[in-house]
Design an enzyme around this catalytic site. Structure first.
Site, mmCIF file in Angstrom:
data_model
loop_
_atom_site.group_PDB
_atom_site.id
_atom_site.type_symbol
_atom_site.label_atom_id
_atom_site.label_comp_id
_atom_site.label_asym_id
_atom_site.label_seq_id
_atom_site.Cartn_x
_atom_site.Cartn_y
_atom_site.Cartn_z
ATOM 1 N N ASN A 38 -78.608 -20.796 86.354
ATOM 2 C CA ASN A 38 -79.911 -20.213 86.034
ATOM 3 C C ASN A 38 -80.745 -20.331 87.302
ATOM 4 O OD1 ASN A 38 -82.329 -19.354 84.939
ATOM 5 N ND2 ASN A 38 -82.753 -21.275 83.878
ATOM 6 N N PRO A 39 -80.507 -19.442 88.270
ATOM 7 C CA PRO A 39 -81.121 -19.596 89.591
ATOM 8 C C PRO A 39 -82.561 -19.091 89.592
ATOM 9 C CG PRO A 39 -79.866 -17.582 89.542
ATOM 10 C CD PRO A 39 -79.684 -18.218 88.188
ATOM 11 N N PHE A 47 -86.991 -27.996 86.421
ATOM 12 C CA PHE A 47 -87.399 -26.905 85.534
ATOM 13 C C PHE A 47 -87.238 -27.339 84.075
ATOM 14 C CE2 PHE A 47 -86.397 -22.621 83.633
ATOM 15 C CZ PHE A 47 -87.634 -22.046 83.882
#
Length: 315
Positions: A217-218, A110
């Site tokens: 930060n799932p 990400f």
């Protein structure tokens, strides 16, 4: 004697193109996809990467209407084509910035965001010990580390922290975090664990008087929210780092929170990045399962984006 191939490369190396021509072409091709401010940011990220210079130099070249070689122009046009196809600039240039530091990224991880910088800043502001020199008694678990930007930044800013564990589910992701760990010359511990299947079985070493920090930060975007995302996010960023099922959007928060309750002694500070549309659900969930001192914060856009809670483990 110069052969035809060498002559070709010699000729294209001396052909020059005005940098302003590329600038106007860049704006024209990408104008439908990005705002004016975004276009400028992307342009300077690309130019400083390709020209190996700073933004001031690029501004000078534009102001003086300087020329660039045709070889560089071709490379720029190739990158522009990728951008035109919605590929994020960070993947195009294979790095992103977080807390002013450069991190290697690709489509397996990400892209670091400013909102996550705010979450890390919150952690850095907190005083977990009355004596700041006892930071070595604190350990941190970064769940879903991706590029490793959170764990590495915390270690760089708090070098006395005892142990920092960066956790993610695949060897490919861990390898990117390892490259960034080496790039920034820090000691963090990389672990391959799947949050949904393996995390609950992992038992960290904690004591009754220990202090642990869990940050994550799932994935938290519901599948029904895909339509509000920019196409470059949907097309290129890793699906597993983004989306959760509509029927159970708190699945990762649940797994991490129940792991803390089952496996930790001492005090645990937990920091989550959260979905603005279901922030109350996260807050109520943490409260209902026994977390205390819950605080929620807005990000720079005025959106509820992060939450902190404390769990007092087994005595």
């Amino acid at each position: 004697m110069i052969n035809k191939q060498n002559k070709y490369f010699f000729l294209i190396s001396i052909i020059m193109v005005y940098i302003n021509e590329f600038y106007y072409c860049f704006k024209k091709k990408l104008n439908p996809l990005y705002s004016e401010k975004e276009l400028d940011n992307i342009f300077f990220l690309l130019m400083t990467h390709i020209l190996k210079c700073d933004k001031v130099t690029v501004l000078f070249l534009l102001k003086k209407k300087k020329k660039i070689s045709f070889i560089i122009y071709k490379e720029l046009m190739k990158k522009l084509w990728e951008l035109k196809n919605n590929r994020p600039i960070q993947y195009v240039i294979e790095h992103a910035y977080f807390f002013g530091m450069k991190f290697i990224v690709n489509e397996k991880v990400f892209i670091p965001r400013p909102e996550t910088e705010e979450l890390v800043h919150w952690i850095l502001q907190e005083n977990y010990n009355e004596d700041p020199y006892k930071d070595n008694h604190v350990q941190i678990f970064d769940i879903g580390t991706g590029s490793g930007c959170v764990a590495i930044t915390l270690k760089k800013r708090k070098p006395k922290i005892g142990h920092i564990y960066a956790i993610d589910y695949s060897n490919e992701i861990i390898s990117i975090a390892k490259k960034n760990k080496i790039l920034h010359n820090v000691i963090i511990y990389l672990m391959k664990l799947d949050v949904l299947n393996d995390l609950i079985s992992y038992c960290p070493k904690t004591k009754n008087n220990s202090i642990s920090i869990v940050v994550s930060n799932p994935p938290y975007i519901r599948l029904s929210e895909k339509k509000i995302l920019h196409p470059n996010i949907i097309q290129y960023e890793p699906y597993r780092a983004l989306f959760v099922p509509n029927h159970d959007p708190l699945v990762f928060y649940k797994k991490i929170s129940f792991w803390i309750k089952k496996r930790f002694n001492g005090i645990v500070y937990i920091y989550f990045e959260i979905n603005q549309f279901i922030y109350l659900d996260v807050l109520n969930f943490l409260r209902n399962i026994g977390f205390f001192n819950i605080e929620i914060k807005k990000d720079y856009q005025g959106i509820f984006r992060m939450i902190r809670a404390i769990y007092y483990g087994k005595k």
